[in-house]
Enzyme design. Structure first.
Site, short mmCIF file in Angstrom:
data_model
loop_
_atom_site.label_atom_id
_atom_site.label_comp_id
_atom_site.label_asym_id
_atom_site.label_seq_id
_atom_site.Cartn_x
_atom_site.Cartn_y
_atom_site.Cartn_z
N GLU A 29 9.39 -11.64 19.28
CA GLU A 29 9.07 -12.70 20.23
C GLU A 29 9.25 -12.21 21.67
OE1 GLU A 29 11.85 -15.34 18.47
OE2 GLU A 29 10.44 -16.05 16.95
N LEU A 56 6.61 -18.24 16.96
CA LEU A 56 8.01 -18.49 16.60
C LEU A 56 8.09 -18.84 15.12
CD1 LEU A 56 9.21 -20.48 19.73
CD2 LEU A 56 8.75 -18.05 19.46
N SER A 57 7.82 -17.84 14.31
CA SER A 57 7.78 -17.99 12.85
C SER A 57 8.61 -16.86 12.26
CB SER A 57 6.35 -17.88 12.33
OG SER A 57 5.51 -18.82 12.96
N GLU A 58 9.91 -16.92 12.47
CA GLU A 58 10.76 -15.78 12.10
C GLU A 58 10.66 -15.46 10.61
OE1 GLU A 58 11.99 -18.39 13.87
OE2 GLU A 58 12.25 -17.50 15.86
N HIS A 128 23.95 -19.20 19.41
CA HIS A 128 23.41 -17.94 19.95
C HIS A 128 24.46 -16.84 20.02
CE1 HIS A 128 19.73 -19.93 20.88
NE2 HIS A 128 19.34 -19.14 21.85
#
Lengths: 323, 327
Positions: A29, A56-58, A128
């Site tokens: 990304e 955003l399609s991990e 995070h």
């Protein structure tokens, strides 16, 4: 001699491998513009076929990489956030990792998962700030945790060339480290070979990732009291058990500092193995995150749950007293 | 095999082979030769036969927990497939994969996969890479069931395929049930609507008719090879046997016998069998029985793998893991 930063070392490893092997490509990304700085310049040099910005399609792009690897390529995925490795645990631990055995060795899955900025990044809060290398070591995915720019370069290159999936955790706490390096001296670092950063005779401190630098600082501070050997495994899986045993056979005392939650973290495994094979004369000690830690946002709270130098000093003094 | 797989006789042969293979495999489950059970493909054979008849040997497929039909239709050796189900070292995966992970990479069979919806993204990546590695017009097929259309990662994979024009067929085998949950209780909107949402052509076909499936697959494959990207095909089908052979021991009430009987009136083996001559059909049937007799014999007479090598192939590099019993 040029000053090599940790981020530049990763960038250089990616650049060198993209140039060397046409099967290598990078996806992730915001990597075209290099938000993390690690992929700077790659898009301009290697183009959109080899530097892919993903949606955003991990989960999908992680298994996309598995598929590409099964078809003969060597993908490198950059994950912007360490906690995304929880989201793609199925895709790595249950898919990519299992193909070789489940197919009776018919295929290889040479994918590298790079996490530039793993662990607390200071104020990025609960979702995070994880540092899940112990989790990946637990399931048997090759897992590296370089502490220095030269090791970051060398282990990144090795990870890309390895025929199995490899997770490269670049600790946030090490990204600012710089080294005087002759670029001509940069070379691959083998998996499973640790490094004694500082030799000593009284106690072995096994330090993981960025904590190597804390351990070296503490060893220097305590130099007049105690002779500390600082052992950096560099790879947490496969681990350099021979290197560990060699060190603790000499010092016969062990402290481990590990930025993992305490239960089932690497520190526990390191201590267990040293206890089985190391002939220790004092109970070994570990400094870790607390059990089940979620990093709180406020800076003092964030720091309160991370292993630090003060705890390490106490632990070292404790094992010296006990012995 | 004399006839090409996309001829009426070829379609019949594949359909019949899968049916009889599965019936023999169920027998071997009941005899204890196959442990762990299987997810029988009985009733759904037309889909594997029809889709794989549209493919080339170099094309790639990935399959599901109910995957024997796809693996056979793509050309896997029934004897080595049966040996794999029986956990023998002569199996496709040397006994390391079993029913839910059968693979033969030399035939483009990139593995059955036991996690519902997981194979889609793998197929997209493999097909994308194959185009770059071979410079060829390789097509990939991801087979999945109606249960998979509620899995996020499959929808993400469709998005990637459409976005990057990857020549993939998403083949949904809608047999009406995700284990025991009906499609009506699981799927909002439509299955084809999921493909359409990503801008890919999506069509629904009679999944009990091998020829109808082949026709739809040919259209999608032609389109993919011409560079127009992915398609979705929803095949309406019915599973005659259990979700898994444990149902043969433990009765699970989710459908009634009348429903199964009605579905059996549109048997794909009979539909395709009626399209060829009786003599040709009988000859094919005889050949298949001989082939499967040999396959069963091969499987049950094959050696079991040596437990000393239980973790062989864990790492492609040959790295050995520490044993559980010590150093």
């Amino acid at each position: 001699m040029p000053r090599l930063s940790y981020q530049k070392a990763l960038n250089r490893a990616l650049t060198d491998e993209l140039a060397r092997d046409p099967d290598v490509f990078v996806l992730g990304e915001d990597i075209r513009v290099a938000v993390s700085n690690v992929t700077a310049g790659l898009f301009d040099r290697f183009g959109p076929e080899r530097v892919l910005d993903t949606p955003l399609s991990e989960q999908a792009f992680t298994s996309f990489a598995t598929g590409a690897a099964l078809a003969g390529m060597r993908p490198v995925i950059e994950f912007q956030i360490p906690s995304l490795l929880f989201l793609v645990f199925e895709q790595i631990a249950n898919q990519a990792h299992k193909f070789s055995l489940m197919t009776g060795g018919q295929c290889t899955v040479p994918v590298t998962y790079l996490v530039p900025g793993s662990g607390s990044r200071t104020g990025w809060a609960g979702q995070h700030s994880d540092h899940p290398y112990s989790l990946y070591a637990h399931v048997g995915v090759k897992t590296v945790l370089p502490a220095t720019p030269t090791d970051a370069y060398g282990l990144m290159v090795t990870a890309i060339r390895d025929d199995d999936p490899v997770v490269v955790f670049a600790p946030a706490g090490a990204l600012a480290v710089r080294e005087d390096v002759d670029y001509a001296d940069l070379r691959p670092v083998p998996l499973g070979v640790g490094r004694v950063h500082r030799a000593g005779t009284d106690v072995t401190v096994v330090a993981l990732g960025h904590l190597v630098h804390d351990a070296l600082a503490v060893a220097e501070d305590l130099a007049t009291e105690v002779s500390i050997e600082v052992f950096d495994p560099r790879t947490v899986y496969p681990f350099d058990w021979d290197g560990l045993v060699t060190s603790v056979t000499k010092t016969r005392r062990l402290v481990v500092i590990d930025d993992s939650n305490r239960t089932s973290g690497m520190a526990g495994e390191i201590i267990a193995t040293a206890a089985e094979h190391g002939d220790l004369i004092a109970p070994p000690t570990r400094v870790t995150r607390p059990d089940g830690a979620v990093l709180p946002f406020a800076l003092d709270l964030d720091r309160a749950v991370q292993p630090g130098r003060a705890q390490l000093v106490t632990a070292i003094q404790g094992v010296m007293k006990d012995g | 095999m004399a006839e090409p797989p996309d001829t009426p006789a070829g379609l019949y042969r594949t359909t019949r082979l899968i049916r009889r293979f599965e019936e023999r495999a169920v027998e071997l489950v009941h005899k204890g030769v196959i442990v762990g059970g299987i997810h029988p493909y009985i009733g759904q054979e037309a889909i594997a036969a029809g889709v794989c008849a549209a493919l080339r040997p170099t094309d790639i497929i990935t399959s599901t927990h109910r995957g024997h039909g796809h693996v056979l239709a793509k050309g896997a050796d029934p004897a080595r497939m049966l040996a794999e189900l029986a956990g023998r070292s002569t199996g496709l995966n040397k006994g390391r994969g079993g029913s839910m992970h059968a693979a033969d990479f030399s035939l483009g069979i990139f593995g059955a996969n036991a996690i519902v919806g997981a194979n889609g993204a793998i197929t997209v990546g493999a097909t994308w890479a194959a185009a770059r590695k071979r410079g060829a017009d390789t097509v990939g097929v991801s087979f999945f069931g109606d249960g998979a259309v509620s899995q996020g990662v499959l929808l993400e994979a469709m998005n990637l395929a459409a976005l990057w024009h990857v020549p993939v067929l998403f083949v949904c085998e809608n047999n009406g049930y995700a284990t025991t949950l009906t499609v009506e209780d699981a799927v909002a909107g439509t299955i084809t609507g999921r493909g359409e949402a990503f801008g890919m052509p999506a069509t629904t076909v009679d999944g009990m008719d091998p020829q109808a499936v082949l026709d739809a697959a040919n259209d999608a494959v032609d389109r993919a090879r011409a560079g127009y990207g992915p398609s979705l095909i929803e095949c309406l089908t019915y599973r005659y046997d259990a979700h898994h052979t444990w149902e043969h021991k433990v009765r699970v009430r989710y459908r009634d016998n009348d429903e199964v009987a009605r579905a059996r009136s549109t048997d794909p083996v009979e539909i395709q069998g009626a399209r060829i001559g009786a003599a040709e059909r009988a000859e094919i049937d005889t050949e298949i029985e001989t082939l499967l007799d040999e396959a069963v014999s091969f499987a049950i007479n094959s050696p079991h793998p040596d437990p000393a090598g239980a973790l062989d192939y864990l790492y492609a590099t040959g790295m050995r893991a520490r044993s559980g019993g010590g150093w």
